[in-house]
Motif scaffolding. Structure first.
Motif, PDB file in Angstrom:
ATOM      1  N   ASP A 145       0.839  -1.197   0.000  1.00 18.98           N
ATOM      2  CA  ASP A 145       0.000   0.000   0.000  1.00 18.98           C
ATOM      3  C   ASP A 145       0.876   1.250   0.000  1.00 18.98           C
ATOM      4  N   ASN A 146       0.479   2.217  -0.846  1.00 19.91           N
ATOM      5  CA  ASN A 146       1.216   3.479  -0.996  1.00 19.91           C
ATOM      6  C   ASN A 146       2.632   3.256  -1.533  1.00 19.91           C
ATOM      7  N   MET A 147       2.782   2.288  -2.423  1.00 18.95           N
ATOM      8  CA  MET A 147       4.070   2.038  -3.068  1.00 18.95           C
ATOM      9  C   MET A 147       3.877   1.944  -4.577  1.00 18.95           C
ATOM     10  N   LEU A 148       4.761   2.599  -5.313  1.00 20.46           N
ATOM     11  CA  LEU A 148       4.816   2.462  -6.765  1.00 20.46           C
ATOM     12  C   LEU A 148       5.912   1.461  -7.114  1.00 20.46           C
ATOM     13  N   LEU A 149       5.632   0.595  -8.069  1.00 22.23           N
ATOM     14  CA  LEU A 149       6.585  -0.415  -8.490  1.00 22.23           C
ATOM     15  C   LEU A 149       7.016  -0.177  -9.923  1.00 22.23           C
ATOM     16  N   THR A 150       8.202  -0.660 -10.235  1.00 22.47           N
ATOM     17  CA  THR A 150       8.707  -0.603 -11.601  1.00 22.47           C
ATOM     18  C   THR A 150       8.398  -1.880 -12.360  1.00 22.47           C
ATOM     19  N   ASP A 151       8.421  -3.021 -11.672  1.00 21.54           N
ATOM     20  CA  ASP A 151       8.116  -4.296 -12.304  1.00 21.54           C
ATOM     21  C   ASP A 151       7.668  -5.278 -11.233  1.00 21.54           C
ATOM     22  N   GLY A 159       7.606 -14.601  -5.286  1.00 17.81           N
ATOM     23  CA  GLY A 159       7.161 -13.303  -5.743  1.00 17.81           C
ATOM     24  C   GLY A 159       8.315 -12.330  -5.777  1.00 17.81           C
ATOM     25  N   LEU A 160       8.407 -11.536  -6.854  1.00 14.44           N
ATOM     26  CA  LEU A 160       9.483 -10.568  -7.035  1.00 14.44           C
ATOM     27  C   LEU A 160       8.887  -9.222  -7.411  1.00 14.44           C
ATOM     28  N   ALA A 161       9.373  -8.166  -6.788  1.00  7.83           N
ATOM     29  CA  ALA A 161       8.907  -6.815  -7.071  1.00  7.83           C
ATOM     30  C   ALA A 161      10.096  -5.872  -7.121  1.00  7.83           C
ATOM     31  N   VAL A 162      10.031  -4.909  -8.029  1.00  5.18           N
ATOM     32  CA  VAL A 162      11.061  -3.878  -8.153  1.00  5.18           C
ATOM     33  C   VAL A 162      10.450  -2.553  -7.734  1.00  5.18           C
ATOM     34  N   THR A 163      11.021  -1.921  -6.727  1.00  3.20           N
ATOM     35  CA  THR A 163      10.510  -0.645  -6.248  1.00  3.20           C
ATOM     36  C   THR A 163      10.814   0.460  -7.246  1.00  3.20           C
ATOM     37  N   GLU A 164      10.243   1.623  -6.978  1.00  3.50           N
ATOM     38  CA  GLU A 164      10.447   2.755  -7.883  1.00  3.50           C
ATOM     39  C   GLU A 164      11.904   3.175  -7.953  1.00  3.50           C
ATOM     40  N   GLU A 187      11.084  -9.115   1.639  1.00  2.00           N
ATOM     41  CA  GLU A 187      12.397  -8.678   2.110  1.00  2.00           C
ATOM     42  C   GLU A 187      13.234  -8.186   0.931  1.00  2.00           C
ATOM     43  N   TYR A 188      14.097  -7.194   1.221  1.00  2.48           N
ATOM     44  CA  TYR A 188      15.004  -6.677   0.192  1.00  2.48           C
ATOM     45  C   TYR A 188      16.133  -7.688  -0.029  1.00  2.48           C
ATOM     46  N   VAL A 189      16.378  -8.018  -1.296  1.00  6.14           N
ATOM     47  CA  VAL A 189      17.453  -8.947  -1.627  1.00  6.14           C
ATOM     48  C   VAL A 189      18.548  -8.300  -2.473  1.00  6.14           C
ATOM     49  N   LEU A 190      18.214  -7.242  -3.194  1.00  7.66           N
ATOM     50  CA  LEU A 190      19.197  -6.553  -4.037  1.00  7.66           C
ATOM     51  C   LEU A 190      18.878  -5.066  -4.013  1.00  7.66           C
ATOM     52  N   LYS A 191      19.836  -4.272  -3.553  1.00  6.76           N
ATOM     53  CA  LYS A 191      19.611  -2.838  -3.414  1.00  6.76           C
ATOM     54  C   LYS A 191      20.730  -2.065  -4.116  1.00  6.76           C
ATOM     55  N   GLY A 192      20.367  -0.862  -4.577  1.00  6.01           N
ATOM     56  CA  GLY A 192      21.349   0.035  -5.159  1.00  6.01           C
ATOM     57  C   GLY A 192      21.771  -0.290  -6.576  1.00  6.01           C
ATOM     58  N   LYS A 193      21.040  -1.158  -7.295  1.00  3.39           N
ATOM     59  CA  LYS A 193      21.431  -1.526  -8.663  1.00  3.39           C
ATOM     60  C   LYS A 193      20.529  -0.903  -9.723  1.00  3.39           C
ATOM     61  N   ARG A 194      19.523  -0.150  -9.326  1.00  2.00           N
ATOM     62  CA  ARG A 194      18.628   0.532 -10.266  1.00  2.00           C
ATOM     63  C   ARG A 194      18.035  -0.465 -11.262  1.00  2.00           C
ATOM     64  N   ILE A 195      17.390  -1.476 -10.734  1.00  2.00           N
ATOM     65  CA  ILE A 195      16.795  -2.523 -11.557  1.00  2.00           C
ATOM     66  C   ILE A 195      15.518  -1.986 -12.216  1.00  2.00           C
ATOM     67  N   GLY A 209      19.364  -4.222 -14.980  1.00  2.00           N
ATOM     68  CA  GLY A 209      19.597  -2.873 -14.483  1.00  2.00           C
ATOM     69  C   GLY A 209      19.533  -1.838 -15.583  1.00  2.00           C
ATOM     70  N   LYS A 210      19.406  -0.580 -15.189  1.00  2.00           N
ATOM     71  CA  LYS A 210      19.373   0.505 -16.165  1.00  2.00           C
ATOM     72  C   LYS A 210      20.706   0.682 -16.875  1.00  2.00           C
ATOM     73  N   ASN A 211      21.778   0.116 -16.303  1.00  2.00           N
ATOM     74  CA  ASN A 211      23.078   0.186 -16.949  1.00  2.00           C
ATOM     75  C   ASN A 211      23.245  -0.852 -18.042  1.00  2.00           C
ATOM     76  N   GLY A 212      22.205  -1.673 -18.289  1.00  2.00           N
ATOM     77  CA  GLY A 212      22.252  -2.614 -19.397  1.00  2.00           C
ATOM     78  C   GLY A 212      22.889  -3.942 -19.079  1.00  2.00           C
ATOM     79  N   VAL A 213      23.063  -4.298 -17.810  1.00  2.00           N
ATOM     80  CA  VAL A 213      23.626  -5.586 -17.433  1.00  2.00           C
ATOM     81  C   VAL A 213      22.594  -6.353 -16.609  1.00  2.00           C
ATOM     82  N   ILE A 214      22.772  -7.671 -16.538  1.00  2.00           N
ATOM     83  CA  ILE A 214      21.856  -8.542 -15.817  1.00  2.00           C
ATOM     84  C   ILE A 214      22.532  -9.035 -14.547  1.00  2.00           C
TER      85      ILE A 214
END
Length: 675
Positions: A145-151, A159-164, A187-195, A209-214
């Protein structure tokens, strides 16, 4: 015996040939409760004429008695409560859309993916002793609730979710592997990679990621943190004045996959995953593929779990099975070994084509170039590549053009405008151009239109572009072909008439316009489609671009993944009931959207008015509430919202968002995404 006129009772006689003798006994002196003992005595002649057997000579039944003039009444008859998922779905206090961003989910919940252990719907299911493995109506996951997701990506167990901000959240029993004490929140599993995109395949998570790598890592929590011999956790920079000088070990083990194109790095823009393979699209239009899975398991061969015959049961290596040619590489056909795990290989057969869209089924792949040609490779067991089944065409290891030319005459040029795949099915749209119009068109006219990933929205208002015709291929045992029929195999493209030739009146343009398909989302055995409806608001102003897009779903519904509240399979595109909107719900007291909702709130009786029907007295069971006019589900786009962001805790104003639907493995979900 004659009963009192003030007492209103109903006695149903089983047979007209039976004589009843009723004796009245009073339980209390004030006459508040009355029990009538009815003794059924039947003669042999009467029973023979009635044709029934006498099971009990004396039965005691509790007769329901309504309130009389003297104030006498009995306990009301017990009514079986509605299923928990239905109560939650119809409860305005639980349904906060669309002013409150969040996630709706429904379908298979045996591994706590659709609803977490302490969510309201699960608590109600436990209280009512219901089946905890299915949720047949859209319910919110309170954590989002009150969260925007990217994917968002949902499998049967993960279940997998990417935050804004690009961080990855994970939950489900496939993540914790704990049955007795599962996690209560993602739970957060990967942070700071701009997925920006995330997929799940064969026990492995793949995040683009936005840098074009997986970035890829194991889906289960134990494998993410357990030390692996010969492997070290990646080193990440610390935050500070000199982050590149002082590094630290990452909290989990992960690998980085990069695509190489002509000895130069090719940034990746899209990824799609099947059961055991991954497709990646580079910015240059090159396509890459790899086998998916855990490297530590794939390197060690193991015996198959069950061997029937040497021909029918292939040898299994780690958590990988045989190749079906889904990689598009000649060296890794169905007769060869599997390619290395998590190593991207370029599909050189398509090096002269600029690919603009990719799609992946369980064991087959579909790609589309900017000239409107679709290519398929992999398993063709159900005809999902468009060819009749034969020994030679059971699996196609090299990209082969989908046979769409046979659908039209010689004087037409068919161009594929979009593709979608999932499970054992393929969907695609074709635009039919006359030969003269196609040859006389300006240079790059068609290729510019077809270069868009969702070219259907461009097609809506452009009268020079023919309407899309939607086709389906593959398995239709559960109604996935959307042709109002159930068939096992279809190697010939089947036209989906319910999605072809749609039109609507546009208030802004004051004329009829086409309603093409915006995008498909295909799960394992069901599919959802969103139409590109035009904005129906004012011609000018901030609300002129707000559109409500229609949603249709069909296919397998055993676990309620269609969202109709039933479990019958649906072979035709069907609309869903709309979520309750703020315009339909008015409460006398303002409730903060950040307040967590519990199952106890269902027993309360808030003063709620829904479309003029007062349901404050008999909330969630009132007949008027059940007989409300039902609206069809429409997903918002370009809607401006104001809310308090859950992650930052700050109030956000005038944020344009859209709702996106995704079909997973026996699950379906809708989430909010910033435009």
């Amino acid at each position: 015996m004659m009963l009192s006129k003030s007492t209103r009772t109903v006695v149903r006689a089983v047979t007209t040939k039976t004589r009843f003798y009723a004796t009245q006994s009073t339980k209390s002196t004030n006459g508040s409760n009355r029990v009538y003992t009815i003794t059924a005595v039947a003669t042999a002649t009467a029973m023979a004429l009635a044709g029934v057997s006498l099971y009990n000579t004396e039965q005691t039944v509790q007769l329901e008695e309504k309130k009389t003039n003297s104030g006498e009444h009995v306990k009301p008859k017990k009514v079986k409560p509605a299923p928990a998922w239905e109560q939650i779905a119809n409860d305005p206090s639980q349904t906060l859309a669309p002013t409150c961003p969040g996630v709706y989910a429904w379908g298979f919940n045996g591994d706590n993916v659709v609803s977490l252990p302490h969510d309201p719907v699960v608590e109600l299911q436990k209280a009512q002793c219901e089946d905890l493995t299915t949720v047949r109506k859209p319910v919110r996951i309170p954590y989002f609730d009150n969260m925007l997701l990217t994917d968002l990506a949902l499998s049967k167990s993960v279940g997998l979710a990417v935050t804004e901000s690009g961080d990855v959240l994970e939950w489900g029993r496939g993540y914790t592997n704990e049955t007795e004490n599962p996690i209560t929140s993602p739970e957060y599993v990967l942070k700071g990679k701009r997925i920006q995109q995330v997929r799940y395949s064969n026990g492995q998570v793949y995040a683009l990621g936005k840098n074009g790598v997986i970035y890829t890592f194991a889906a289960d929590k134990k494998s993410q943190t357990t030390d692996v011999p010969g492997m070290a956790k990646p080193q990440e920079p610390r935050f500070g004045y000199f982050p590149w000088l002082f590094k630290k070990s990452a909290p989990i083990y992960y690998e980085i996959l990069k695509a190489q194109n002509a000895n130069k790095q090719d940034p990746l823009t899209q990824i799609q995953a099947g059961k055991e393979h991954l497709l990646a699209l580079g910015k240059s239009g090159a396509v890459y593929s790899t086998a998916t899975g855990n490297v530590s398991q794939a390197d060690t061969p193991r015996a198959p779990e069950k061997i029937i015959t040497q021909q029918s049961q292939p040898t299994t290596y780690g958590n990988l099975h045989k190749s079906y040619g889904q990689f598009g590489l000649a060296n890794y056909s169905q007769f060869d070994d599997l390619p290395p795990v998590n190593v991207l290989h370029r599909i050189t057969t398509l090096r002269d084509r600029k690919i603009v869209q990719i799609a992946a089924g369980d064991y087959h792949s579909i790609v589309r170039d900017n000239e409107g040609i679709a290519w398929g490779f992999g398993s063709n067991l159900f005809g999902q590549l468009g060819f009749p089944y034969s020994y030679e065409r059971e699996c196609l290891a090299l990209p082969t053009q989908l046979p769409v030319d046979k659908l039209f005459g010689r004087l037409s040029v068919p161009l594929v405008s979009f593709i979608a795949a999932g499970g054992n099915n393929t969907y695609f749209a074709v635009r039919e151009y006359p030969v003269r119009e196609y040859l006389g068109a300006p240079a790059n006219f068609h290729t510019d239109i077809l270069s868009h990933e969702n070219s259907g929205e461009v097609n809506a208002v452009n009268d020079n572009i023919p309407a899309d015709t939607i086709y389906a291929l593959g398995n239709g045992l559960y109604g996935q072909l959307a042709i109002n029929n159930f068939i096992h195999v279809s190697s010939s493209p089947r036209k989906i008439k319910a999605l072809t030739g749609l039109t609507e009146y546009s208030d802004s343009l004051s004329r009829l316009v086409k309603v093409p398909v915006s995008y498909f989302s295909v799960g394992a055995t069901h599919a959802a489609v969103v139409l590109a409806n035009q904005p129906q608001g004012p011609k000018e102003g901030p609300e002129s671009q707000v559109a409500n897009r229609d949603v249709l779903v069909w296919g397998h519904n055993e676990f309620g993944q269609i969202g109709t509240g039933k479990k019958n399979n649906i072979p035709l595109p069907t609309r869903l009931d709309a979520f309750i909107k703020p315009d339909d719900v008015v409460t006398t007291t303002e409730v903060a959207t950040t307040t967590p909702v519990t199952a106890a709130s269902l027993t309360a009786k808030p003063s709620v008015v829904i479309k003029g029907v007062d349901v404050s007295d008999t909330f969630a069971t009132d007949m008027d509430f059940a007989m409300m006019p039902k609206l069809s589900l429409q997903l918002i786009k370009n809607q401006t919202l104001c809310f308090i962001d859950k992650i930052s805790g700050k109030k956000r104003k005038d944020v344009k968002v859209e709702q996106v639907i995704i079909a997973g493995e026996y699950t379906t979900a809708v989430y909010y995404k910033k435009v």
